[in-house]
Write a protein that holds these residues in place. Structure first.
Motif, PDB file in Angstrom:
ATOM      1  N   LYS A   1       0.377  -1.682  -0.220  1.00 39.99           N
ATOM      2  CA  LYS A   1      -0.208   0.115  -0.309  1.00 39.99           C
ATOM      3  C   LYS A   1       0.954   1.221  -0.019  1.00 39.99           C
ATOM      4  CE  LYS A   1      -3.450  -2.145   2.301  1.00 39.99           C
ATOM      5  NZ  LYS A   1      -4.629  -2.805   3.246  1.00 39.99           N
TER       6      LYS A   1
ATOM      7  N   GLU B   1     -12.254 -10.264  -0.585  1.00 44.89           N
ATOM      8  CA  GLU B   1     -11.265  -9.189   0.868  1.00 44.89           C
ATOM      9  C   GLU B   1     -12.473  -9.235   0.861  1.00 44.89           C
ATOM     10  OE1 GLU B   1      -6.694  -8.457   0.482  1.00 44.89           O
ATOM     11  OE2 GLU B   1      -8.457  -6.501  -0.473  1.00 44.89           O
TER      12      GLU B   1
ATOM     13  N   ALA C   1     -12.902  -7.222   7.073  1.00 46.65           N
ATOM     14  CA  ALA C   1     -11.588  -7.898   8.292  1.00 46.65           C
ATOM     15  C   ALA C   1      -9.908  -7.036   7.729  1.00 46.65           C
ATOM     16  CB  ALA C   1     -12.112  -9.040   7.323  1.00 46.65           C
ATOM     17  N   ILE C   2     -10.525  -6.201   6.763  1.00 49.96           N
ATOM     18  CA  ILE C   2      -8.960  -5.783   6.218  1.00 49.96           C
ATOM     19  C   ILE C   2      -8.760  -4.430   7.240  1.00 49.96           C
ATOM     20  CG2 ILE C   2      -7.665  -4.238   5.067  1.00 49.96           C
ATOM     21  CD1 ILE C   2      -9.876  -5.670   2.524  1.00 49.96           C
TER      22      ILE C   2
ATOM     23  N   GLY D   1      -6.978 -10.198   4.032  1.00 50.92           N
ATOM     24  CA  GLY D   1      -8.010  -9.180   5.697  1.00 50.92           C
ATOM     25  C   GLY D   1      -7.478 -10.262   6.476  1.00 50.92           C
TER      26      GLY D   1
ATOM     27  N   GLY E   1      -1.759  -7.687   3.887  1.00 56.17           N
ATOM     28  CA  GLY E   1      -1.520  -6.003   4.349  1.00 56.17           C
ATOM     29  C   GLY E   1      -0.084  -5.694   4.869  1.00 56.17           C
TER      30      GLY E   1
END
Ligand code: PGA
Length: 256
Positions: free
Chosen positions: A16, A171, A175-176, A217, A239
């Motif tokens: 990201k 995703e 949950a992220i 997630g 992530g």
């Protein structure tokens, strides 16, 4: 390019915009480069912030890591100020593109835009990772319609013969990110079946069953192994844990 993942897990680290300087990106990437794993068992895809992608990819001489972009231009027509062009990505040997991540959807990226980006990627032999996932769940199952729409509309520009060039990342948005929890392996498995069912009805059984479905997630080194072994997914999209080279190392070490 048609990617074959038979017997192989896909581990996609989406960095990201979590890294603010090239020095930090390089430091993390140098640690990731040292992770040893069997490339017959896993494919490790690093998706750095696009401003650092070029420098990291250009100087990488190894074979273990492949690169992904967090975005791609909707068109390969020029000029297109500020976009991440297909030509730029191809010159860097980038192989994957994340498309339709919920953070981009929340900025207004529609299913229509996403479908065009999927088509541009496939036309240019980049493998699109189409992200789908509901924002919240309701007890009537309306959320399933959202996921169905994202799949049908997101894949509307491609035909049957190209479906096996796409990866679907499921995703769920709730949950992220920090403070959230991954779905259980059972819940993920249910959604894998649901997604396959939609793809079978929209395309056909043979091609639909070949589409790799990955989960994202709140995946980390504590839950990745169970998710990979119990949910019938072909990989994970990570992530936060993917930006920590030590967590990433542990996630990959656990892949059997
Ligand atoms: P997370 O992010 O692993 O930090 O929850 C996942 C994603 O946004 O793809």
């Amino acid at each position: 390019m048609k990617k074959s993942f038979k017997n192989k897990y896909l581990v996609v680290a989406n960095w990201k915009d979590s890294i603010e300087s090239f020095g930090d990106a390089k430091k993390d990437f140098d640690l990731v480069k040292k992770i040893k794993f069997n490339i017959k068992k896993a494919e490790l895809v690093i998706c750095p912030p696009v401003v650092f992608l070029s420098e990291l990819a250009r100087n990488y001489r190894g074979k273990n890591i492949v690169f992904g972009s967090q975005n791609i231009s909707i068109t390969n027509k020029k000029p297109c100020t500020g976009e991440v062009s297909v030509a730029e990505l191809k010159n860097l040997d980038v192989e994957y593109v994340i498309i339709g991540h919920s953070e981009r959807r929340s900025l207004g990226e529609s299913n229509e835009i996403i479908s065009k980006k999927i088509a541009v990627s496939i036309d240019n032999k980049l493998t699109p990772i189409l992200c789908v996932g509901e924002i919240v769940r309701d007890k009537y199952g309306e959320y399933l319609k959202d996921v169905e729409r994202q799949l049908i509309e997101g894949l509307s520009e491609i035909n049957k013969k190209d479906l096996n060039k796409v990866i679907v990342a499921y995703e769920p948005v709730f949950a992220i990110g920090k403070g959230h929890k991954s779905l259980t392996t059972y819940e993920i498995h249910q959604m894998v079946i649901f997604i396959k069912k939609i793809l079978v009805s929209r395309f056909n059984k043979k091609v639909a069953m070949e589409v790799p479905i990955i989960y994202g997630g709140s995946v980390d080194e504590e839950n990745s192994s169970d998710i990979l072994s119990e949910s019938e997914v072909q990989g994970i999209l990570i992530g936060r844990a993917g930006t920590n080279p030590y967590s990433l190392k542990e996630i990959i070490r656990q892949i059997k």
